[in-house]
Design an enzyme around this catalytic site. Structure first.
Site, short mmCIF file in Angstrom:
data_model
loop_
_atom_site.label_atom_id
_atom_site.label_comp_id
_atom_site.label_asym_id
_atom_site.label_seq_id
_atom_site.Cartn_x
_atom_site.Cartn_y
_atom_site.Cartn_z
N LYS A 1 0.86 -1.18 0.00
CA LYS A 1 0.00 0.00 0.00
C LYS A 1 0.90 1.24 0.00
O LYS A 1 1.40 1.65 1.04
CB LYS A 1 -0.93 0.06 1.21
CG LYS A 1 -1.99 1.17 1.06
CD LYS A 1 -2.64 1.57 2.36
CE LYS A 1 -1.85 2.63 3.09
NZ LYS A 1 -1.77 3.95 2.36
N GLY B 1 -4.93 3.20 -1.18
CA GLY B 1 -5.98 3.48 -0.22
C GLY B 1 -5.45 4.23 0.98
O GLY B 1 -4.26 4.50 1.09
N GLY C 1 -4.71 4.90 5.11
CA GLY C 1 -4.26 4.13 6.25
C GLY C 1 -5.39 3.63 7.13
O GLY C 1 -5.42 2.45 7.50
N PRO C 2 -6.34 4.51 7.48
CA PRO C 2 -7.43 4.07 8.37
C PRO C 2 -8.30 2.96 7.79
O PRO C 2 -8.95 2.24 8.56
CB PRO C 2 -8.24 5.36 8.57
CG PRO C 2 -7.25 6.47 8.38
CD PRO C 2 -6.35 5.98 7.29
N VAL D 1 -7.52 0.79 4.34
CA VAL D 1 -6.73 -0.30 3.78
C VAL D 1 -5.57 -0.67 4.69
O VAL D 1 -5.32 -1.85 4.95
CB VAL D 1 -6.23 0.07 2.37
CG1 VAL D 1 -5.28 -1.01 1.83
CG2 VAL D 1 -7.41 0.24 1.42
N GLY D 2 -4.86 0.33 5.20
CA GLY D 2 -3.73 0.05 6.08
C GLY D 2 -4.14 -0.69 7.34
O GLY D 2 -3.47 -1.63 7.78
N GLU E 1 9.74 1.76 10.81
CA GLU E 1 10.69 2.87 10.74
C GLU E 1 9.86 4.13 10.85
O GLU E 1 9.08 4.45 9.95
CB GLU E 1 11.49 2.82 9.44
CG GLU E 1 12.68 3.76 9.43
CD GLU E 1 12.39 5.03 8.68
OE1 GLU E 1 12.15 6.06 9.36
OE2 GLU E 1 12.39 5.02 7.44
N CYS F 1 12.92 11.56 7.67
CA CYS F 1 12.81 11.21 9.08
C CYS F 1 14.16 11.24 9.80
O CYS F 1 14.21 11.37 11.02
CB CYS F 1 12.17 9.83 9.23
SG CYS F 1 12.87 8.61 8.11
#
Length: 476
Positions: A172, A203, A205-206, A208-209, A247, A281
């Site tokens: 994803k 999709g 995160g809320p 499909v993830g 990560e 990051c």
């Protein structure tokens, strides 16, 4: 890439229509124009992709390591054939200057595939320990959730070792930077990855993830993103006790020791902080300098920041593009204002767009001086071109402040080599960079504390996608 495939998902070796009908505009953050529409998947779409990966696992996991490596080499060859398309896609979806898109973003996917292939050829898939045969084999079906800030870096760092280990997977990509992900799925198809081994569903995160993280047929989740989202992934994965490699965020310290060439170290530190528009990051966002030389350091930082050329990513003279979205722009603006409100010295930059820019999510390269380690801009991950310069009186104090964070992804130390090594040993971070070394794609990458768990890159990534089986008595 075939833009028509943005309205489809790649499942079981085919481009298929979504089971739902939701579409979302893909914005070019440099122009604020919608350049394409991407389909957003549902729980049912995720289930369909996971079922395909599960059905393919028994067959693919039985492939010999040499055959899996040959498949990866075919993926790399196809990636190289379409290299310029990847650069254009990421410049479009992220606003990256074309030189950066080619030399950093597209290159990252290439070099990580190369490193994984080399590591897989040297990997100890089986070894004897006494009378016990140790076997490393693919963990199973893997859910791969990747971010928008380094699309190909993270996709290659997950798909490459997963294929090498004999895993099957569902990817994803970020729904706000989906062009390169669709292109990578086309590459896998053209390279001959067997049906069901690699699947891709776009999709949110809320939806499909979350489904991928919680699905009982998924054996591992590999996630790169914010610490907040990482907590949600781990929580969703916990009931099925699947492996979770993460990560996450960072607030990396850059300690400039008294023995360093201050001017050179500060200038390079500014460049490192502002690379990728500060959307990395592991960016060195907290710079620690000897307090007695603060003014000198700020003068250098100001000059370096003001040399950054912000603007149209298609202009060869431009060195910094926009932030990814209005949401990110607003977050960065709010944190810059917070720095001003809390009393940090605004050396250059500040709120608003650069002078003369009236569209696109462009931020002003910003440097704060005389920052204290308890200020919001020194605690929170800003994810924009904002540098906080903090003074220290002793090296011990600098180390203590550097470690005083919930994060531990990366750190940086500049100075005489022996001194830099000694300080690096004391820092609580997964990767410590001494005197601005070249990017080492064979060094483990991952974090301490709330920066995640597990390690990526080369053989380190392969290990994360393997289970270890012991055949006790094999040599008796």
């Amino acid at each position: 890439m075939t833009y028509a495939n943005l309205s489809k998902f790649y499942i079981n070796g085919e481009w298929v229509a979504p089971l739902g009908g939701t579409m979302m505009g893909v914005e070019n953050p440099a122009t604020e124009e919608i350049v394409a529409q991407v389909a957003l998947g549902s729980v049912a779409d995720a289930d369909r992709a996971i079922a395909a990966a599960r059905a393919a696992f028994d067959g693919f996991s039985g492939w010999k390591a040499a055959d899996r490596i040959a498949l990866l080499e075919a993926v790399l060859a196809e990636y190289n054939r379409r290299y310029e398309e990847f650069a254009v896609a990421m410049s479009t979806e992220m606003g990256a200057p074309m030189a950066w898109a080619r030399e950093a973003q597209a290159w990252a996917g290439q070099v990580h595939l190369e490193s994984t292939i080399k590591a897989a050829k040297e990997f100890h898939w089986e070894e004897m320990r006494g009378d016990t045969l140790l076997i490393r084999e693919g963990i199973g079906v893997c859910a791969l959730i990747t971010p928008w800030n380094w699309p190909m870096n993270q996709i290659a760092c997950k798909v490459g070792p997963a294929l090498a280990a004999g895993c099957t997977m569902v990817l994803k990509p970020s729904e706000i930077a989906p062009l390169s992900g669709v292109l990578f799925a086309e590459v896998c198809h053209a390279a001959g990855v067997p049906a069901g081994v690699f699947n891709m569903v776009n999709g949110t995160g809320p939806e499909v993830g979350a489904r991928m993280s919680s699905h009982p047929e998924v054996d591992m989740v590999s996630f790169t993103g914010s610490t907040r989202a990482g907590v949600q992934v781990a929580t969703a994965a916990a009931p099925t006790v699947k492996r979770v490699a993460q990560e996450l965020g960072g607030k990396s310290a850059n300690i400039i020791l008294p023995s360093a060439d201050l001017a050179a170290a500060v200038a390079a530190g500014v460049e490192g902080c502002f690379g990728n528009t500060g959307q990395s990051c592991d960016a060195p966002t907290r710079m620690f300098v000897p307090a007695a030389r603060m003014d000198e350091a700020l003068a250098v930082a100001k000059e370096a920041a003001e040399a950054v050329v912000v603007g149209d990513p298609q202009d060869p003279a431009v060195t910094m593009g926009p932030l990814i979205s209005k949401l990110q722009f607003d977050k960065v603006q709010g944190l810059i204002q917070k720095g001003i409100d809390e009393g940090a010295t605004l050396v250059t930059g500040g709120v608003g767009r650069p002078v003369g820019v009236n569209r696109g999510w462009f931020a002003r390269p910003t440097v704060f001086g005389h920052v204290t380690n308890d200020m919001t801009i020194a605690r929170e991950e800003i994810f924009g071109p904002v540098l906080s310069v903090i003074g220290y009186d002793t090296v011990d104090q600098a180390v203590a402040m550097a470690n005083d964070t919930v994060y531990g992804l990366a750190a940086y130390v500049q100075g005489a080599p022996e001194e830099a090594i000694a300080v690096g040993r004391r820092l609580r971070a997964g990767q410590v960079n001494l005197n601005y070394p070249a990017w080492d794609t064979f060094a483990p990458f991952g974090g301490y504390k709330q920066s995640g768990n597990g390690r990526e890159y080369a053989d380190w990534g392969i290990h994360d996608f393997c289970e270890v089986k012991a055949l006790v008595g094999h040599g008796a």
